[in-house]
Scaffold this active site. Structure first.
Site, mmCIF file in Angstrom:
data_model
loop_
_atom_site.group_PDB
_atom_site.id
_atom_site.type_symbol
_atom_site.label_atom_id
_atom_site.label_comp_id
_atom_site.label_asym_id
_atom_site.label_seq_id
_atom_site.Cartn_x
_atom_site.Cartn_y
_atom_site.Cartn_z
ATOM 1 N N HIS A 60 0.654 -0.909 -0.237
ATOM 2 C CA HIS A 60 -0.342 -0.047 -0.305
ATOM 3 C C HIS A 60 1.275 1.103 0.429
ATOM 4 C CE1 HIS A 60 -3.243 2.847 1.785
ATOM 5 N NE2 HIS A 60 -2.586 3.326 2.320
ATOM 6 N N GLU A 61 1.499 1.135 0.650
ATOM 7 C CA GLU A 61 2.753 2.570 1.114
ATOM 8 C C GLU A 61 3.600 2.849 0.113
ATOM 9 O OE1 GLU A 61 1.858 5.073 3.254
ATOM 10 O OE2 GLU A 61 0.959 2.911 4.610
ATOM 11 N N HIS A 64 1.789 4.542 -3.033
ATOM 12 C CA HIS A 64 2.135 6.250 -2.128
ATOM 13 C C HIS A 64 2.580 6.233 -3.395
ATOM 14 C CE1 HIS A 64 -2.456 6.386 -0.166
ATOM 15 N NE2 HIS A 64 -1.212 5.782 0.733
ATOM 16 N N ASP A 169 -6.109 9.025 3.676
ATOM 17 C CA ASP A 169 -5.504 9.012 2.476
ATOM 18 C C ASP A 169 -6.764 9.707 1.778
ATOM 19 O OD1 ASP A 169 -3.046 7.507 2.273
ATOM 20 O OD2 ASP A 169 -4.007 5.676 1.912
HETATM 21 ZN ZN ZN Z 1 -2.264 5.533 2.130
#
Ligand code: ZN
Length: 372
Positions: A60-61, A64, A169
């Site tokens: 997930h990170e 980003h 987010d």
């Molecule tokens: Zn996030």
């Protein structure tokens, strides 16, 4: 982030775990082993699925991070905390659409993984619905239950992160959408207010039985929202102002032939803690306080400044923007940067100069306009 240990790096981004991270493993072992009465087997299962969960968090990170890098925003590191991961971007992108893409990229990774897992489950004939996920079934630890757990976790992480509680987010997505219509600072202050409202509701829910984690996350949101709110406020106050309006003139300097002892004397007898090293009016180095302390622990006080000074200078110019310089100080973890004009040393811009400017400007925003 201090107190973290580097595991490995991906695309130049260090993946680190905070020293408090093992707490979550202990907690899940207790949760799955003791509280659900599944013994050692349950405890091991708890630890394994939690580790898998954090692999998902890293992905997930990375979502980003890769999006940020695409827009030329460097990513320092990804730190795993017991409550989740944080990708540390060195700055925020300038355009709202870029923030939108960076913010949504994390949850999109989770939804993408969930879709892939669902397809695999359909093909393999696995049951991945919520109904199958009781503690006892989980702790039976079949491949199918692990699979179901990973699927549900991805969906949950994707959805949870989209809660519009800035700086989560969803809150960033919210701000970026607002910022396409209204002023960035106003968009932020609305997002901060909404985020703090949601955080208080989460905290209340946590207190009424929602659990300890919800309270911790609420606290993180409250702190994060106010910090980012301040940063945007700072950007607005410093907008259009330049270094020449705030930097310190007449600073004391050292020469390469000065000794560390002289640097200590100068530190103690002045307001300064960082010293430019000059040959005539030409800047050749910088001796920061941490550089001085570091040198004193390794070397004698008679060591020459020239052999320990920082030569990798990133001087700023009088016309450089104040906010950009503030960001640069934060990025480099420095307290001062030399100000140079066409090779000639003029002075230092320090975090104290910036704090003073901020304090004055927050009382009177137009104080320095038209000055200098
Ligand atoms: Zn996030």
């Amino acid at each position: 982030m201090g107190n973290s240990i580097k595991l490995f790096s991906v695309k130049g981004i260090d993946i680190k775990v905070h020293i408090t991270f093992p707490l979550i493993l202990v907690w899940s072992a207790i949760q799955f082993g003791l509280l659900s009465r599944q013994g050692i087997k349950g405890a091991i299962f708890g630890v394994v699925v939690t580790l898998i969960l954090f692999v998902i968090v890293v992905l997930h990170e990375l979502g980003h991070s890769v999006a940020a890098q695409r827009y030329g925003v460097p990513v320092k590191e990804i730190v795993l905390l017991p409550i989740g991961g944080v990708a540390q971007l060195t700055r925020m992108p300038d355009k709202p659409i870029e923030e939108f893409v960076i913010a949504i990229a994390g949850p999109l990774v989770n939804f993408g993984l969930a879709i892939v897992l669902a397809l695999v489950a359909i093909i393999a004939g696995f049951e991945i619905g919520l109904g199958g996920l009781t503690f006892s079934r989980l702790a039976s630890a079949s491949l199918q239950t692990v699979f179901a757990y990973v699927f549900i976790s991805n969906l949950f992480l994707g959805l949870f992160n989209l809660i519009p509680a800035f700086p989560m987010d969803g809150g960033r997505v919210f701000r970026s959408l607002l910022a396409t219509r209204i002023d960035y600072a106003r968009a932020t202050s609305i997002a901060v207010t909404v985020g703090q409202g949601i955080a208080w509701l989460m905290a209340l829910w946590g207190l009424l039985g929602g659990g300890f984690f919800i309270i911790i996350i609420a606290v993180f949101i409250l702190i994060g929202a106010s910090q980012e709110g301040q940063l945007v406020q700072l950007k607005k106050l410093f907008d259009g102002l330049s270094v020449e309006q705030a930097f310190s003139r007449g600073v004391k300097s050292l020469t390469p032939d000065s000794t560390l002892r002289e640097a200590v004397e100068l530190t103690l007898s002045s307001f300064q803690s960082d010293f430019p090293v000059c040959e005539g009016d030409r800047l050749v180095g910088l001796l920061t306080q941490s550089g001085l302390i570091d040198a004193l622990t390794r070397l004698t006080a008679d060591t020459l400044v020239g052999s320990v000074m920082d030569k990798d200078l990133s001087p700023v110019e009088p016309k450089d923007g104040l906010f950009q310089v503030q960001q640069r100080l934060a990025e480099l973890s420095l307290d001062a940067l030399p100000v140079v004009d066409q090779g000639m040393f003029l002075g230092l811009i320090t975090s104290r100069d910036l704090n003073e400017a901020y304090r004055l400007l927050s009382k009177k925003p137009d104080l320095l306009r038209g000055l200098a």
